[in-house]
Design a protein around this motif. Structure first.
Motif, PDB file in Angstrom:
ATOM      1  N   ALA A 182       1.432  -0.972   0.435  1.00  0.00           N
ATOM      2  CA  ALA A 182      -0.119   0.259   0.364  1.00  0.00           C
ATOM      3  C   ALA A 182       0.941   1.513  -0.357  1.00  0.00           C
ATOM      4  O   ALA A 182       1.765   1.096   0.439  1.00  0.00           O
ATOM      5  CB  ALA A 182      -0.907   0.364   1.009  1.00  0.00           C
ATOM      6  N   LYS A 235      -7.906  -2.809   5.059  1.00  0.00           N
ATOM      7  CA  LYS A 235      -6.844  -3.085   3.823  1.00  0.00           C
ATOM      8  C   LYS A 235      -6.257  -4.543   5.501  1.00  0.00           C
ATOM      9  O   LYS A 235      -4.792  -4.372   5.009  1.00  0.00           O
ATOM     10  CB  LYS A 235      -6.107  -2.718   2.996  1.00  0.00           C
ATOM     11  N   LEU A 262       1.051   5.905   0.945  1.00  0.00           N
ATOM     12  CA  LEU A 262      -0.302   6.763   1.967  1.00  0.00           C
ATOM     13  C   LEU A 262       0.543   8.257   1.637  1.00  0.00           C
ATOM     14  O   LEU A 262       2.154   8.135   1.884  1.00  0.00           O
ATOM     15  CB  LEU A 262       0.346   5.797   3.162  1.00  0.00           C
ATOM     16  N   THR A 300      -3.240  -1.323  -3.012  1.00  0.00           N
ATOM     17  CA  THR A 300      -3.656   0.038  -2.327  1.00  0.00           C
ATOM     18  C   THR A 300      -3.003   1.252  -2.679  1.00  0.00           C
ATOM     19  O   THR A 300      -1.979   1.648  -2.021  1.00  0.00           O
ATOM     20  CB  THR A 300      -4.468  -0.842  -0.717  1.00  0.00           C
ATOM     21  N   ILE A 327      -9.459   6.310   0.506  1.00  0.00           N
ATOM     22  CA  ILE A 327      -8.351   5.312  -0.529  1.00  0.00           C
ATOM     23  C   ILE A 327      -8.834   5.180  -1.969  1.00  0.00           C
ATOM     24  O   ILE A 327     -10.398   4.760  -2.074  1.00  0.00           O
ATOM     25  CB  ILE A 327      -9.157   3.395   0.046  1.00  0.00           C
ATOM     26  N   LEU A 347      -6.017   2.267   7.809  1.00  0.00           N
ATOM     27  CA  LEU A 347      -5.521   1.655   6.283  1.00  0.00           C
ATOM     28  C   LEU A 347      -5.214   0.242   6.794  1.00  0.00           C
ATOM     29  O   LEU A 347      -5.946  -0.547   5.772  1.00  0.00           O
ATOM     30  CB  LEU A 347      -5.000   1.369   5.985  1.00  0.00           C
ATOM     31  N   ALA A 381      -3.601   5.365  -0.297  1.00  0.00           N
ATOM     32  CA  ALA A 381      -4.471   5.771  -0.216  1.00  0.00           C
ATOM     33  C   ALA A 381      -3.733   7.512   0.512  1.00  0.00           C
ATOM     34  O   ALA A 381      -2.781   8.046   0.368  1.00  0.00           O
ATOM     35  CB  ALA A 381      -4.319   4.861   1.822  1.00  0.00           C
ATOM     36  N   HIS A 420      -1.921   5.350  -8.561  1.00  0.00           N
ATOM     37  CA  HIS A 420      -3.203   4.176  -8.593  1.00  0.00           C
ATOM     38  C   HIS A 420      -3.681   3.775  -9.993  1.00  0.00           C
ATOM     39  O   HIS A 420      -3.882   2.340 -10.487  1.00  0.00           O
ATOM     40  CB  HIS A 420      -4.688   5.358  -8.631  1.00  0.00           C
TER      41      HIS A 420
END
Length: 224
Positions: free
Chosen positions: A16, A74, A18, A56, A31, A70, A58, A49
């Protein structure tokens, strides 16, 4: 660098990213989903993305609050890549990577507002890896050693050198590659913080191919 880390990790870990979501029109934790736009999460997270739909992505202003959220949303997440978060003391990262440009090493810079540093130079000791970015194409060992001597890495720190290497231009939607030739006319519109490298690259192409290059620079308001 975030994209490079994603590519290195995503086949072996649930990854992921962030980010703060700079210049987005929303607030709080979010997200990215199928209907998400750059207005929702910001342009850089939107780029992540689009390029990596299987991870993921975010955004949140408060990283300390966002990380538990998060992991709650997830729970399968194994690695969180924090974009631009070295100066966030509240978050203790398992691995800190510090980036510094070859032509503007942090050792020569000053803290805001006198310079561009958002953290004290002594904070560099928290880094596990120091990456010297935007190096010239043929950086020899002597030049590398001078940079390492200036940085003075601690025993636990590794220093790496990277350079920018541009690929072929391609159509934004069809992905068709466009090859530059003497008949090519180029209009560069950029809003990135430092457009100098890409401008220099296009100027070099112009000199080699005699193609026409026009540049419009929309300066970013972000201080980094």
């Amino acid at each position: 660098m975030v994209e490079n880390l994603v590519r290195l990790l995503k086949n072996n870990y649930r990854v992921a990213t962030l980010s703060r979501g700079y210049k987005r029109k929303t607030t709080g934790f979010a997200i990215a989903g199928q209907q998400t736009t750059a207005l929702d999460i910001g342009d850089e997270p939107m780029q992540f993305h689009k390029k990596f739909p299987d991870i993921t992505v975010a955004v949140a202003e408060e990283r300390l609050v966002a990380i538990p959220q998060l992991l709650h949303d997830k729970p399968e997440t194994q690695v969180i890549i924090l974009d631009d978060a070295f100066q966030h003391r509240q978050v203790k990262a398992g691995l800190n990577i510090l980036l510094t440009e070859q032509k503007d090493l942090y050792t020569r810079d000053f803290l805001l507002p006198a310079g561009d540093l958002r953290d004290m130079k002594m904070s560099s000791k928290r880094a596990h890896i120091i990456v010297v970015t935007k190096c010239k194409s043929h950086l020899n060992d002597e030049e590398k050693n001078k940079i390492i001597e200036e940085i003075k890495p601690l025993p636990h720190q590794q220093v790496f050198f990277t350079k920018i290497e541009y690929g072929s231009p391609y159509h934004l939607f069809t992905k068709e590659e466009k090859f530059l030739n003497p008949e090519t006319h180029i209009l560069l519109v950029t809003g990135i913080a430092n457009p100098k490298p890409i401008k220099e690259m296009l100027t070099l192409i112009q000199q080699r191919t005699t193609c026409c290059v026009s540049v419009i620079i929309i300066y970013s308001q972000r201080m980094i």
